[in-house]
Design a protein around this motif. Structure first.
Motif, PDB file in Angstrom:
ATOM      1  N   ILE A 135      23.359  78.392  -4.124  1.00  0.00           N
ATOM      2  CA  ILE A 135      23.270  76.995  -3.676  1.00  0.00           C
ATOM      3  C   ILE A 135      23.234  76.923  -2.155  1.00  0.00           C
ATOM      4  N   LYS A 136      23.966  77.830  -1.498  1.00  0.00           N
ATOM      5  CA  LYS A 136      23.962  77.868  -0.033  1.00  0.00           C
ATOM      6  C   LYS A 136      22.600  78.233   0.534  1.00  0.00           C
ATOM      7  N   SER A 137      21.731  78.800  -0.301  1.00  0.00           N
ATOM      8  CA  SER A 137      20.399  79.209   0.159  1.00  0.00           C
ATOM      9  C   SER A 137      19.378  78.087   0.082  1.00  0.00           C
ATOM     10  N   VAL A 138      19.779  76.941  -0.483  1.00  0.00           N
ATOM     11  CA  VAL A 138      18.848  75.835  -0.684  1.00  0.00           C
ATOM     12  C   VAL A 138      19.161  74.714   0.298  1.00  0.00           C
ATOM     13  N   GLU A 139      18.237  74.430   1.188  1.00  0.00           N
ATOM     14  CA  GLU A 139      18.388  73.329   2.146  1.00  0.00           C
ATOM     15  C   GLU A 139      17.774  72.082   1.547  1.00  0.00           C
ATOM     16  N   TRP A 140      18.616  71.272   0.888  1.00  0.00           N
ATOM     17  CA  TRP A 140      18.116  70.085   0.198  1.00  0.00           C
ATOM     18  C   TRP A 140      19.295  69.192  -0.119  1.00  0.00           C
ATOM     19  N   ASN A 141      19.028  67.972  -0.555  1.00  0.00           N
ATOM     20  CA  ASN A 141      20.080  67.056  -0.975  1.00  0.00           C
ATOM     21  C   ASN A 141      20.851  67.679  -2.143  1.00  0.00           C
ATOM     22  N   PRO A 142      22.188  67.694  -2.093  1.00  0.00           N
ATOM     23  CA  PRO A 142      22.961  68.332  -3.176  1.00  0.00           C
ATOM     24  C   PRO A 142      22.653  67.791  -4.567  1.00  0.00           C
ATOM     25  N   LEU A 143      22.427  66.482  -4.673  1.00  0.00           N
ATOM     26  CA  LEU A 143      22.113  65.914  -5.980  1.00  0.00           C
ATOM     27  C   LEU A 143      20.703  66.300  -6.428  1.00  0.00           C
ATOM     28  N   ALA A 144      19.803  66.501  -5.479  1.00  0.00           N
ATOM     29  CA  ALA A 144      18.467  66.998  -5.820  1.00  0.00           C
ATOM     30  C   ALA A 144      18.564  68.433  -6.326  1.00  0.00           C
ATOM     31  N   ILE A 145      19.429  69.230  -5.699  1.00  0.00           N
ATOM     32  CA  ILE A 145      19.643  70.612  -6.152  1.00  0.00           C
ATOM     33  C   ILE A 145      20.178  70.614  -7.577  1.00  0.00           C
ATOM     34  N   ALA A 146      21.183  69.760  -7.828  1.00  0.00           N
ATOM     35  CA  ALA A 146      21.774  69.690  -9.167  1.00  0.00           C
ATOM     36  C   ALA A 146      20.735  69.279 -10.201  1.00  0.00           C
ATOM     37  N   GLY A 147      19.914  68.288  -9.858  1.00  0.00           N
ATOM     38  CA  GLY A 147      18.901  67.815 -10.791  1.00  0.00           C
ATOM     39  C   GLY A 147      17.815  68.841 -11.046  1.00  0.00           C
ATOM     40  N   ALA A 148      17.328  69.480  -9.972  1.00  0.00           N
ATOM     41  CA  ALA A 148      16.274  70.490 -10.127  1.00  0.00           C
ATOM     42  C   ALA A 148      16.791  71.687 -10.915  1.00  0.00           C
ATOM     43  N   ARG A 149      18.012  72.105 -10.630  1.00  0.00           N
ATOM     44  CA  ARG A 149      18.609  73.210 -11.376  1.00  0.00           C
ATOM     45  C   ARG A 149      18.677  72.877 -12.867  1.00  0.00           C
ATOM     46  N   SER A 150      19.088  71.659 -13.182  1.00  0.00           N
ATOM     47  CA  SER A 150      19.192  71.265 -14.588  1.00  0.00           C
ATOM     48  C   SER A 150      17.821  71.136 -15.245  1.00  0.00           C
ATOM     49  N   ALA A 151      16.815  70.686 -14.490  1.00  0.00           N
ATOM     50  CA  ALA A 151      15.461  70.594 -15.045  1.00  0.00           C
ATOM     51  C   ALA A 151      14.953  71.979 -15.430  1.00  0.00           C
ATOM     52  N   ILE A 152      15.170  72.955 -14.550  1.00  0.00           N
ATOM     53  CA  ILE A 152      14.756  74.338 -14.830  1.00  0.00           C
ATOM     54  C   ILE A 152      15.576  74.903 -15.989  1.00  0.00           C
ATOM     55  N   ALA A 153      16.881  74.584 -16.009  1.00  0.00           N
ATOM     56  CA  ALA A 153      17.747  75.052 -17.094  1.00  0.00           C
ATOM     57  C   ALA A 153      17.301  74.483 -18.434  1.00  0.00           C
ATOM     58  N   ALA A 154      16.946  73.196 -18.460  1.00  0.00           N
ATOM     59  CA  ALA A 154      16.488  72.576 -19.703  1.00  0.00           C
ATOM     60  C   ALA A 154      15.218  73.258 -20.207  1.00  0.00           C
ATOM     61  N   ALA A 155      14.294  73.558 -19.280  1.00  0.00           N
ATOM     62  CA  ALA A 155      13.063  74.258 -19.660  1.00  0.00           C
ATOM     63  C   ALA A 155      13.379  75.660 -20.187  1.00  0.00           C
ATOM     64  N   THR A 156      14.333  76.334 -19.550  1.00  0.00           N
ATOM     65  CA  THR A 156      14.741  77.680 -19.985  1.00  0.00           C
ATOM     66  C   THR A 156      15.332  77.646 -21.388  1.00  0.00           C
ATOM     67  N   LEU A 157      16.208  76.687 -21.638  1.00  0.00           N
ATOM     68  CA  LEU A 157      16.826  76.558 -22.957  1.00  0.00           C
ATOM     69  C   LEU A 157      15.787  76.217 -24.024  1.00  0.00           C
ATOM     70  N   PHE A 158      14.815  75.409 -23.646  1.00  0.00           N
ATOM     71  CA  PHE A 158      13.739  75.053 -24.575  1.00  0.00           C
ATOM     72  C   PHE A 158      12.972  76.300 -24.997  1.00  0.00           C
ATOM     73  N   VAL A 159      12.671  77.161 -24.020  1.00  0.00           N
ATOM     74  CA  VAL A 159      11.944  78.404 -24.308  1.00  0.00           C
ATOM     75  C   VAL A 159      12.800  79.336 -25.163  1.00  0.00           C
ATOM     76  N   LEU A 160      14.082  79.467 -24.822  1.00  0.00           N
ATOM     77  CA  LEU A 160      14.972  80.369 -25.557  1.00  0.00           C
ATOM     78  C   LEU A 160      15.164  79.914 -27.004  1.00  0.00           C
ATOM     79  N   LEU A 161      15.174  78.613 -27.215  1.00  0.00           N
ATOM     80  CA  LEU A 161      15.361  78.093 -28.565  1.00  0.00           C
ATOM     81  C   LEU A 161      14.096  78.209 -29.406  1.00  0.00           C
ATOM     82  N   GLY A 162      12.954  78.270 -28.752  1.00  0.00           N
ATOM     83  CA  GLY A 162      11.696  78.349 -29.475  1.00  0.00           C
ATOM     84  C   GLY A 162      11.225  76.984 -29.943  1.00  0.00           C
ATOM     85  N   ARG A 163      11.910  76.436 -30.923  1.00  0.00           N
ATOM     86  CA  ARG A 163      11.562  75.111 -31.437  1.00  0.00           C
ATOM     87  C   ARG A 163      12.856  74.329 -31.662  1.00  0.00           C
ATOM     88  N   PRO A 164      13.351  73.677 -30.606  1.00  0.00           N
ATOM     89  CA  PRO A 164      14.614  72.934 -30.736  1.00  0.00           C
ATOM     90  C   PRO A 164      14.526  71.857 -31.819  1.00  0.00           C
TER      91      PRO A 164
END
Length: 276
Positions: free
Chosen positions: A24-53
């Protein structure tokens, strides 16, 4: 998954969660934007791992989703309004909430050794963050307390789902919800550079997505309190990575406090794995 493997999976989850501070210290951005972007990527990752949620809506699933989103949002906001140490220490009151609520909510008794492990872990946590905890930022402190309640709600609701399944889908939904809530903050300030984008990918794919995938698998085979007490090592491991990659040395009593927390979690994990 056996109980022993579930305990190891929870420890691995804590290790993955703990790298958040470094990246997180490596990302120069609004903290809430970091949290949101991280969760967006996480949601996509979980979708792929689940195959067909397959989402079968129920109040425990929605409770777990809202708890996941609220926990991360409140914690990020709390760290902006009070010290990071305050936010971490107060968030990790979550095992105490679970110890109180699990007997009624899930029918999972809190044993005397659970209370002993909880007391030792909390004492070690207080010692670890002794220099940095302060009364500053009352609103941030209240939000951190709210974060601890939301954090406790995750294993409580995931365990309540039981054999119906949907544990991973609930966390996927929670991350997607947080990504949407944080959408307005993506456009505040300059976007992150390539280094920041790389850090966000690591945060989303591994520190959040993969970590929660493992967590939701493990939580089905342990009590809710065990699913909270083992990951309590996460804030202790965070400064370890900071020391290894940045060179910041923890104080002596912080090191002692960290060892106490690690010891309490290890003993709890071994006893739980043996079914005691």
């Amino acid at each position: 998954m056996t109980r022993s493997r579930a305990m190891l999976a929870l420890a691995l989850t804590a290790c993955l969660w703990s790298v958040g501070g470094v990246f997180i210290k490596s990302v120069e951005w609004n903290p809430l934007a970091i949290a949101g972007a991280r969760s967006a990527i996480a949601a996509a990752t979980l979708f792929v791992l689940l195959g067909r949620p397959r989402v079968s809506f129920s109040w425990p699933l929605l409770g777990a989703a809202v708890s996941t989103a609220a926990c991360m949002l409140l914690f990020v906001t709390a760290t902006r309004l009070t010290t990071a140490a305050n936010a971490v220490v107060l968030q990790y009151l979550a095992p105490l909430h679970v110890a109180i609520l699990a007997p009624k909510f899930l029918g999972e008794p809190t044993k005397p050794r659970d209370w002993a492990a909880l007391a030792v872990a909390m004492a070690g946590m207080a010692l670890f963050f002794w220099d940095d905890v302060s009364p500053d930022g009352k609103l941030g402190i209240l939000l951190a307390l709210g974060s601890s309640l939301a954090f406790a709600g995750i294993p409580l609701c995931l365990r309540r789902l039981g054999g119906r399944g949907g544990q991973t889908e609930a966390v996927l939904l929670g991350n997607a919800l947080l990504a949407l809530v944080c959408l307005p903050f993506y456009f505040q300030g300059s976007p992150p550079d390539m280094k920041g984008v790389g850090a966000l990918m690591i945060l989303g794919v591994f520190q959040t997505g993969l970590a929660y995938y493992i967590y939701t698998r493990a939580v089905q085979h342990v009590r809710a309190l065990e699913a909270m007490l083992i990951p309590v090592i996460e804030p202790i491991l965070n400064p370890v990575w900071v020391f290894l990659f940045i060179g910041e040395r923890p104080s002596l009593h912080a090191a002692i406090g960290g060892l106490i927390v690690l010891g309490a979690a290890a003993v709890q994990g071994v006893l739980a794995a043996r079914g005691k």
